[in-house]
Design an enzyme around this catalytic site. Structure first.
Site, PDB file in Angstrom:
ATOM      1  N   THR A   1      -1.280   0.716  10.002  1.00  7.98           N
ATOM      2  CA  THR A   1      -0.054  -0.070   9.960  1.00  7.98           C
ATOM      3  C   THR A   1       0.703   0.236  11.252  1.00  7.98           C
ATOM      4  O   THR A   1       0.427   1.227  11.909  1.00  7.98           O
ATOM      5  CB  THR A   1       0.828   0.283   8.737  1.00  7.98           C
ATOM      6  OG1 THR A   1       1.173   1.666   8.790  1.00  7.98           O
ATOM      7  CG2 THR A   1       0.119   0.019   7.421  1.00  7.98           C
ATOM      8  N   GLY A   2       1.654  -0.613  11.589  1.00 10.58           N
ATOM      9  CA  GLY A   2       2.389  -0.400  12.839  1.00 10.58           C
ATOM     10  C   GLY A   2       1.986  -1.407  13.895  1.00 10.58           C
ATOM     11  O   GLY A   2       1.422  -2.471  13.562  1.00 10.58           O
TER      12      GLY A   2
ATOM     13  N   VAL B   1      -2.020 -13.252  15.931  1.00 10.08           N
ATOM     14  CA  VAL B   1      -2.747 -12.531  14.887  1.00 10.08           C
ATOM     15  C   VAL B   1      -2.727 -11.062  15.266  1.00 10.08           C
ATOM     16  O   VAL B   1      -3.000 -10.706  16.412  1.00 10.08           O
ATOM     17  CB  VAL B   1      -4.195 -13.077  14.774  1.00 10.08           C
ATOM     18  CG1 VAL B   1      -5.039 -12.183  13.892  1.00 10.08           C
ATOM     19  CG2 VAL B   1      -4.173 -14.501  14.208  1.00 10.08           C
ATOM     20  N   GLY B   2      -2.396 -10.215  14.306  1.00 12.78           N
ATOM     21  CA  GLY B   2      -2.320  -8.780  14.591  1.00 12.78           C
ATOM     22  C   GLY B   2      -3.633  -8.078  14.293  1.00 12.78           C
ATOM     23  O   GLY B   2      -4.704  -8.695  14.247  1.00 12.78           O
ATOM     24  N   ASP B   3      -3.533  -6.782  14.061  1.00 12.94           N
ATOM     25  CA  ASP B   3      -4.736  -5.979  13.819  1.00 12.94           C
ATOM     26  C   ASP B   3      -5.259  -6.100  12.381  1.00 12.94           C
ATOM     27  O   ASP B   3      -6.440  -5.873  12.128  1.00 12.94           O
ATOM     28  CB  ASP B   3      -4.441  -4.505  14.117  1.00 12.94           C
ATOM     29  CG  ASP B   3      -3.307  -3.956  13.246  1.00 12.94           C
ATOM     30  OD1 ASP B   3      -2.312  -4.688  13.020  1.00 12.94           O
ATOM     31  OD2 ASP B   3      -3.409  -2.810  12.787  1.00 12.94           O
TER      32      ASP B   3
ATOM     33  N   GLY C   1       0.316  -3.704  15.922  1.00 16.73           N
ATOM     34  CA  GLY C   1      -1.056  -4.195  15.855  1.00 16.73           C
ATOM     35  C   GLY C   1      -1.740  -4.300  17.200  1.00 16.73           C
ATOM     36  O   GLY C   1      -2.940  -4.018  17.318  1.00 16.73           O
TER      37      GLY C   1
ATOM     38  N   THR D   1       3.226  -3.369   7.059  1.00 23.50           N
ATOM     39  CA  THR D   1       1.952  -3.865   6.542  1.00 23.50           C
ATOM     40  C   THR D   1       1.620  -3.011   5.333  1.00 23.50           C
ATOM     41  O   THR D   1       2.190  -1.941   5.173  1.00 23.50           O
ATOM     42  CB  THR D   1       0.868  -3.615   7.642  1.00 23.50           C
ATOM     43  OG1 THR D   1       1.185  -4.371   8.795  1.00 23.50           O
ATOM     44  CG2 THR D   1      -0.544  -3.916   7.200  1.00 23.50           C
TER      45      THR D   1
HETATM   46  N1  GLY Z   1       0.046  -4.060  11.922  1.00 25.21           N
HETATM   47  C1  GLY Z   1       0.541  -5.307  11.631  1.00 25.21           C
HETATM   48  C2  GLY Z   1       0.685  -6.193  12.790  1.00 25.21           C
HETATM   49  O1  GLY Z   1       0.927  -5.744  13.889  1.00 25.21           O
HETATM   50  O2  GLY Z   1       0.577  -7.387  12.617  1.00 25.21           O
END
Ligand code: GLY
Length: 368
Positions: A271-272, A249-251, A274, A220
């Site tokens: 990042t990482g 949907v992620g974070d 989510g 990300t």
């Molecule tokens: N951090 C990005 C995701 O997990 O979508």
């Protein structure tokens, strides 16, 4: 038409009464003690502009910083900055060239938050739009909503003149195809090492086993900035978890998870993995820790500790040595320009641009 005008009149009247009401608001003594409010006093900004980003964002901070120098608003500047990475086909974790979902479709998430107005905009699972962060900014600037997802986000973008674009590059398609072929031994897709043909249809007698080289990412880009006026903004944009279930949907577009801004305190992002960040309200946790007086790097480490503690409740996420089987990196930029970042594991970097120029710095790490 008349109904429309009535609605407008109603909105105007209610806006006035809301403003009137808000000036009369007195905090209940139960809500905050004097000491608690003291810790939330706005920090002073020392007048230097600072922009930070995840390690893949060196060009992004340079672009954002240059825009801020020319007087651009912090939110506009960072959205321009991350746009470089969104358009880069070689970054397989963001925008064009990002790895697709399990159906081979690239779905993007992005969010922007503007400290001075405390307004946020985000899009989730948007397809065929090159710059989701720009669409998130449009949500922030032109609607009363915070988050628009899926088909609605795409239509919203098209209405604002964004072009339709196929985001799946050949490299990402090949990666997805290899992932699909090697997922299971109990389906009808042959593993590359079971085929007598290359992906391009060339006849061969042996294909090297390539499962281990299939790209996979939660990657990300996060970017945040503060200007000389102490105005803070944050932005996170991603193609999300590789080969995810469609619609996941992620974070990154979740305000308070992958990105959060409090103009009195600063900005934070992630990042990482989510899912881990969402379940710890990661970015919000970092800004709140800074509000309580924690240094940015410590605030990031503090959020990571919470994530690890939460993860021990799901054993599949923890390795045999007790450490998490995934990475998360948290980034923090305080209103006074002090910044920091921390990852679960060593060797992660983050990017910065300030009056000394642009460079990559080492993130602190929770584990050796
Ligand atoms: N951090 C990005 C995701 O997990 O979508």
């Amino acid at each position: 038409m008349e109904q429309d005008q009535n609605r407008r009149r109603f909105l105007q009247t209610s806006a006035v009464s809301v403003i009137g009401a808000s000036s009369a608001i007195a905090f209940s003594k139960h809500v905050s003690t004097h000491e608690e409010l003291e810790t939330l006093k706005p920090l002073k900004n020392d007048g230097d502009m600072v922009c930070i980003a995840s390690g893949n964002g060196l060009q992004a901070v340079e672009e954002a910083y240059a825009n801020m120098k020319e007087g651009a608003d912090t939110a506009v500047a960072i959205v321009k900055g991350v746009g470089i990475v969104e358009a880069d086909p070689n970054d397989m974790s963001v925008g064009y060239g990002g790895l697709p979902n399990e159906e081979g479709v690239v779905q993007l998430d992005a969010s922007v938050m503007h400290g001075p107005t405390h307004k946020a905009g985000s899009v989730g699972a948007i397809e065929n739009i090159l710059h989701p962060a720009q669409v998130a900014l449009k949500v922030l600037q032109t609607t009363d909503h915070v988050m628009i997802v899926g088909e609605g986000a795409y239509e919203f973008a098209r209405a604002h003149g964004f072009e339709k674009k196929d985001l799946l590059t050949e490299k990402a398609r090949q990666a997805w195809l290899r992932w699909k072929q090697t997922r299971s031994t109990r389906d009808d897709w042959l593993d590359p090492d079971q085929m007598d043909w290359t992906q391009d249809g060339e006849r061969i007698s042996h294909v090297e086993r390539i499962q281990d080289s299939i790209p996979f990412t939660y990657g990300t880009i996060h970017c945040s900035a503060v200007n000389q006026l102490g105005e803070v903004s944050g932005c996170t944009t991603t193609s999300g978890l590789s080969y995810k279930i469609p619609g996941r949907v992620g974070d990154s577009p979740i305000i308070g998870a992958g990105m959060y801004v409090d103009n009195d305190i600063g900005a934070a992002g992630a990042t990482g993995r989510g899912e881990a960040v969402i379940q710890a309200c990661g970015a919000y946790a970092v800004t709140e820790a800074m509000a309580r007086g924690m240094e940015p790097t410590q605030a990031c480490l503090n959020a990571l500790k919470k994530i690890v503690k939460n993860s021990t409740k799901q054993r599949r996420l923890i390795r045999e040595d007790g450490r998490p089987g995934f990475n998360v990196i948290m980034y923090a930029l305080r209103k006074d320009g002090i910044h920091g970042a921390a990852a679960m594991f060593p060797r992660a970097t983050y990017a910065i641009a300030d009056s000394k120029g642009s460079r990559l710095l080492k993130c602190a790490s929770l584990f050796d």
